[in-house]
Design an enzyme around this catalytic site. Structure first.
Site: not given
Ligand SMILES: NC(=O)C1=CN([C@@H]2O[C@H](COP(=O)(O)OP(=O)(O)OC[C@H]3O[C@@H](n4cnc5c(N)ncnc54)[C@H](OP(=O)(O)O)[C@@H]3O)[C@@H](O)[C@H]2O)C=CC1
Ligand SMILES: O=C(CO)[C@H](O)[C@H](O)COP(=O)(O)O
Length: 284
Positions: A94, A169, A237
């Site tokens: 995102t 999104k 963010k």
């Molecule tokens: N969790 C949720 O419910 C949802 C999240 N999102 C969005 O998706 C994205 C990921 O979320 P989420 O998985 O929860 O977050 P995390 O922080 O768990 O995952 C992000 C991953 O990216 C890695 N990373 C970041 N920068 C680099 C780089 N330069 N090189 C290699 N690896 C890198 C991080 O490494 P490291 O392990 O070292 O930190 C981490 O493992 C975010 O933008 C979030 O807003 C969207 C929908 C739902």
């Molecule tokens: O924590 C949340 C809302 O506060 C949700 O887990 C998060 O927004 C997941 O929804 P999406 O996958 O649409 O980002």
């Protein structure tokens, strides 16, 4: 022959999404440990993004912040530098719509295709392969990779040029933000009224108040489980990106502004480590 697929960013979301991709998987993450399960399942570990770019035909990224995306795509040793003509890069992070357009322009100069394809459905949707995926970029490229996107989604929708997936999104996050405040305040009110809050939750989830947040996050609020499905710092963010975009459009979003302020008032510790359900701690 199996398709060679790259996946960079195997955190909460990426590690689950990557499991649904059928092909030869090449993975990289800043912290290797978080890719361990994928490696044990047969994925090839790459030491850096360059190795992924040299191997894979299609590369997914699921990073944290727009700055991470900028570095990964446009930075020195980034994917655009090492990518090759005809390769498809799909950013599921995102992130900022403007950055998605900037990356698409830079990629085009090298004959690389980029899609922005953020997802919704939370940690649960990623684990179950039932995400809702919203895509921006060239439509013919979208058609080429749509089956890959389908593998971790129950809905995949194309919205228009680069950045359109991210704008969609942002609309998603606006709807969720005020909803999360509503969920927390609903539980707080029910508790203050002396009701059996668990039963209130069970009952209102079945009616018009029902929502993903109510079903998935209210139970975590009640059990005191603040482990991140969705990190609070990522939610902040997102809300910041939306507020910036709204300002550019000359529109006001007072509901979102309030949600942002309420979340921003949480402690540094809560913002850094907790999932967004931690907002209940502001009340109870
Ligand atoms: N969790 C949720 O419910 C949802 C999240 N999102 C969005 O998706 C994205 C990921 O979320 P989420 O998985 O929860 O977050 P995390 O922080 O768990 O995952 C992000 C991953 O990216 C890695 N990373 C970041 N920068 C680099 C780089 N330069 N090189 C290699 N690896 C890198 C991080 O490494 P490291 O392990 O070292 O930190 C981490 O493992 C975010 O933008 C979030 O807003 C969207 C929908 C739902
Ligand atoms: O924590 C949340 C809302 O506060 C949700 O887990 C998060 O927004 C997941 O929804 P999406 O996958 O649409 O980002």
């Amino acid at each position: 022959m199996k398709m060679k697929i790259g996946f960079i960013g195997t955190g909460v979301m990426g590690a689950s999404m990557a499991k649904f991709l059928e092909g030869e998987l090449y993975v990289f993450n800043r912290t290797k440990l978080k890719a361990q399960e994928l490696i044990e399942d047969g994925a090839v570990w790459c030491e850096n993004p360059r190795e992924v770019a040299e191997q894979a035909e299609v590369i997914f990224t699921m990073l944290g912040y727009p700055d991470d995306v900028r570095q990964m795509y446009l930075g020195e040793d980034g994917l655009i530098e090492y990518g090759r003509q005809g390769q498809v890069l799909i950013d599921c992070t995102t992130s900022s719509p403007e950055l998605a357009s900037e990356i698409a322009r830079a990629a085009e100069e090298k004959g690389i295709f980029v899609l922005d394809a953020p997802v919704s459905g939370g940690d649960v949707g990623a684990q179950n392969g039932t995400l809702s995926t919203m895509v921006g970029g060239a439509q013919e490229v979208f058609y080429r990779v749509e089956p890959l996107l389908q593998s971790f989604s129950n809905s995949v929708s194309y919205f228009g040029p680069a950045g359109s997936g991210q704008h969609t999104k942002m609309a998603n996050q606006i709807a969720i933000a005020s909803g999360m405040i509503g969920v927390a305040e609903s539980l707080y009110y029910a508790k203050s009224a002396g009701l059996d809050v668990e039963r209130v939750l069970e009952t209102i989830s079945k009616g018009a108040a029902g929502s993903w947040s109510l079903s998935n996050l209210a139970p975590r609020m009640l059990s005191g489980d603040f482990k991140p499905g969705f990190y609070t710092h990522h939610f902040l963010k997102d809300m910041k990106i939306v507020l910036g975009e709204a300002e550019k459009m000359g529109i006001q979003l007072p509901g979102l502004q309030l949600a942002y302020e309420l979340y921003n008032d949480l402690s540094d510790e809560q913002k850094k480590n907790d999932g967004t359900q931690t907002i209940i701690n502001r009340y109870i």
